[in-house]
Design an enzyme around this catalytic site. Structure first.
Site, PDB file in Angstrom:
ATOM      1  N   GLU A 137       5.650  -3.567  -0.783  1.00 38.52           N
ATOM      2  CA  GLU A 137       5.261  -4.241   0.462  1.00 38.52           C
ATOM      3  C   GLU A 137       4.814  -5.682   0.261  1.00 38.52           C
ATOM      4  OE1 GLU A 137       2.744  -2.072   3.099  1.00 38.52           O
ATOM      5  OE2 GLU A 137       4.003  -0.302   3.076  1.00 38.52           O
ATOM      6  N   GLU A 188       7.864   5.262   1.549  1.00 35.27           N
ATOM      7  CA  GLU A 188       6.602   5.716   2.142  1.00 35.27           C
ATOM      8  C   GLU A 188       6.844   6.043   3.600  1.00 35.27           C
ATOM      9  OE1 GLU A 188       3.148   3.156   1.803  1.00 35.27           O
ATOM     10  OE2 GLU A 188       3.608   2.730  -0.298  1.00 35.27           O
TER      11      GLU A 188
HETATM   12  C1  PNW Z   1       0.902   0.784   2.879  1.00 32.57           C
HETATM   13  N1  PNW Z   1      -0.768  -2.652   8.150  1.00 32.57           N
HETATM   14  O1  PNW Z   1      -0.087  -0.101   3.318  1.00 32.57           O
HETATM   15  C2  PNW Z   1       0.726   0.804   1.371  1.00 32.57           C
HETATM   16  O2  PNW Z   1       1.902   0.698   0.631  1.00 32.57           O
HETATM   17  C3  PNW Z   1      -0.138   1.921   0.896  1.00 32.57           C
HETATM   18  O3  PNW Z   1      -0.789   1.521  -0.265  1.00 32.57           O
HETATM   19  C4  PNW Z   1      -1.088   2.360   1.990  1.00 32.57           C
HETATM   20  O4  PNW Z   1      -2.062   3.249   1.588  1.00 32.57           O
HETATM   21  C5  PNW Z   1      -0.228   2.933   3.111  1.00 32.57           C
HETATM   22  O5  PNW Z   1       0.753   1.994   3.537  1.00 32.57           O
HETATM   23  C6  PNW Z   1      -1.026   3.384   4.333  1.00 32.57           C
HETATM   24  O6  PNW Z   1      -1.688   2.319   4.894  1.00 32.57           O
HETATM   25  C7  PNW Z   1      -0.211  -0.669   4.547  1.00 32.57           C
HETATM   26  O7  PNW Z   1      -1.900  -3.077   8.447  1.00 32.57           O
HETATM   27  C8  PNW Z   1      -1.443  -1.175   4.880  1.00 32.57           C
HETATM   28  O8  PNW Z   1       0.197  -2.773   8.931  1.00 32.57           O
HETATM   29  C9  PNW Z   1      -1.636  -1.842   6.071  1.00 32.57           C
HETATM   30  C10 PNW Z   1      -0.574  -1.979   6.939  1.00 32.57           C
HETATM   31  C11 PNW Z   1       0.670  -1.447   6.608  1.00 32.57           C
HETATM   32  C12 PNW Z   1       0.846  -0.799   5.419  1.00 32.57           C
END
Ligand code: PNW
Length: 495
Positions: free
Chosen positions: A212, A401
């Site tokens: 990401e 994911e």
């Molecule tokens: C992803 N947002 O994170 C990550 O790859 C993981 O480490 C994380 O735990 C998982 O998704 C769940 O959150 C994100 O704010 C964190 O849009 C924040 C966002 C999106 C993905």
């Protein structure tokens, strides 16, 4: 259809009847209620719900979120160690010092995964366990840990898929070069990736470069809510974006040069997924155009080897500084594309404007998970791989994911009836299955996450796992969704 007495009891006790009311909201819960104890596909009553043969079912985690052991065996400090220890940055001032203690408990956790019929595990390698300062002398104990971990996985029939960067930048690179603000960090990442391929290449065949890019760059360097907590002006932010994609490309080249024969490389990107509000040909085209443009600084430049004209126009004088050679590196050919899909970026419709599309505002009542950012829209898991194939002709896609956070109340008899998560998986996976049935080449799915873990700025209070973690005892307790996943993976179909 035979419904056993036990099933009826379970239905009552688990209050599933109430959740079956969700069908009124268009969520298909009812047929699968009975399928938990059914043995045949026919009884499932969803004849088209099979995934392609050989479809890989897995779970995902990341080093800083699960490992703990922050000060053990020579691991270097990372920007997330620093950031999470600053009071007020993370909910409840949680940090990853101990996390799920996966570092010590992985053998038992692998057994839990095996019990879920998981055939693949997406883990991340902590850069600072390998190079405590980001570059320089490698730390043998760190290498040994990932050797033991990946050996144990393989001995249990679980294929390791390794992410090389899941946001835990060695602090030394931040201090020395300002981290991703500098090209030096991209170069250091390439070197580290090559080192891993050389040292683990005999046992790890699948690599994701960065996880990401869009999330860690925008949140870490744009609005400052993630480590390292910076709010850069646009020109600086665009340069960080460019260094991230450059790091990806350098890593692809280094892994190719150093990995064993048969090594496969991709990335895991949280791409922006516009979803057509109504499936008309015009809106479908609009969503495709929107997806290419909204990912211009990340997946689009990786796949096309150029920044789109609109991106360069939009960024103007703040556009990143780059060379033609950079673009070649960035677009080094990949074996697969991994996408993290949680939600639609928005619902779009065709419009008579310069962009050719318009994004509608989400209704205030649009369902969300307990993560404030996560709007629920199962169609995103159809349109994401569909348009990745359509736009860039990708031949191998992984859902690296997908998951949701819930309240996950622990009952006094130690159960977690996460009906919301099961409903989430069924609805999202129905959309994914539809894509595979249409020939979209999705090869596997990794549920985020195998267990509850350190959810970045949300700390331990936000839970995404199939296993519940009691953070006082570190006990792992299977949620009802773990039972769902087990049947799903065994039958290779939506259940
Ligand atoms: C992803 N947002 O994170 C990550 O790859 C993981 O480490 C994380 O735990 C998982 O998704 C769940 O959150 C994100 O704010 C964190 O849009 C924040 C966002 C999106 C993905």
């Amino acid at each position: 259809m035979p419904i056993l007495k036990d099933d009826l009891k379970n239905l009552g006790r688990r209050n599933f009847i109430k959740s079956a009311g969700l069908t009124a909201a268009g969520l298909s819960v009812a047929p699968a209620l009975i399928s938990f104890k059914d043995d045949t596909a026919q009884q499932n009553n969803i004849p088209d719900s099979k995934f392609p043969e050989g479809f890989l079912w897995g779970t995902a985690t990341a080093a800083y979120q699960v490992e703990g052991a922050a000060n053990e065996d020579g691991r270097g400090v990372t920007i997330w160690d620093t950031f999470s220890h600053i009071p007020g940055k993370v909910r409840n001032n949680d940090n990853g010092d101990v996390a799920c203690d996966f570092y010590h408990r992985y053998p038992a956790d692998i057994q839990l995964m095996k019990g879920l019929n998981v055939k693949a595990f997406r883990l991340s390698i902590a850069w600072s366990r390998i190079f405590p300062d980001g570059t320089g002398t490698p730390n043998q104990k760190g290498i040994d840990f990932y050797k033991k971990l990946t050996d144990d996985l393989q001995e249990n029939g679980i294929e390791p898929f390794a992410t090389l960067y899941h946001w835990d930048l060695p602090q030394a690179l931040h201090d020395k070069y300002k981290g991703w603000e500098s090209r030096e960090t991209a170069k250091a990442f390439g070197d580290y990736a090559g080192f891993i391929a050389k040292n683990l290449g005999d046992r790890v065949k699948h690599y994701f470069t960065l996880n990401e890019m869009s999330t860690f760059v925008e949140l870490g360097y744009g609005n400052g809510i993630f480590a390292p907590g910076l709010k850069l002006p646009q020109a600086g932010l665009n340069q960080v974006r460019h260094h991230a994609v450059l790091a990806h490309g350098l890593a692809v080249q280094a892994i190719r040069a150093n990995g064993a024969a048969g090594t496969k490389i991709g990335l895991a990107e949280n791409l922006s997924v516009p979803v057509p509000i109504i499936d008309t040909p015009e809106n479908i085209k609009a969503a495709e155009v929107a997806m290419r443009e909204e990912n211009a600084g990340y997946l689009t430049v990786v796949m096309e080897g150029k920044y789109t004209d609109k991106f360069l126009k939009r960024t103007g004088a703040d556009a990143p500084k780059f060379t033609e050679e950079d673009l070649k590196i960035i677009s080094s050919p990949l074996d697969f594309v991994g996408i993290n899909v949680y939600m639609p970026a928005g619902y779009v419709q065709a419009a008579d404007n310069a962009d050719g599309y318009k994004t509608l505002p989400f209704a205030k009542s649009q369902p969300r998970s307990t993560s404030a950012w996560q709007v629920l829209g199962p169609e995103s898991l159809y349109w994401a791989p569909k348009n990745v194939q359509k736009l860039w002709g990708v031949k191998e896609i992984y859902i690296t994911e997908n998951g949701t956070s819930g309240t996950d109340e622990l009952t006094t008899d130690k159960h977690i009836y996460d009906t919301d998560r099961i409903s989430f998986m069924r609805n999202y996976l129905t959309q994914l299955q539809k894509a595979t049935a249409e020939g979209v080449p999705v090869k596997g799915y990794f549920y985020w996450s195998m267990m509850d873990n350190f959810e970045w700025t949300s700390g331990y209070g936000t839970r995404f796992g199939l296993y519940y973690i009691d953070y006082k005892t570190l006990e792992r307790i299977p949620k009802e969704s773990a039972a769902y996943f087990k049947v799903l993976a065994e039958k290779n179909q939506v259940v």
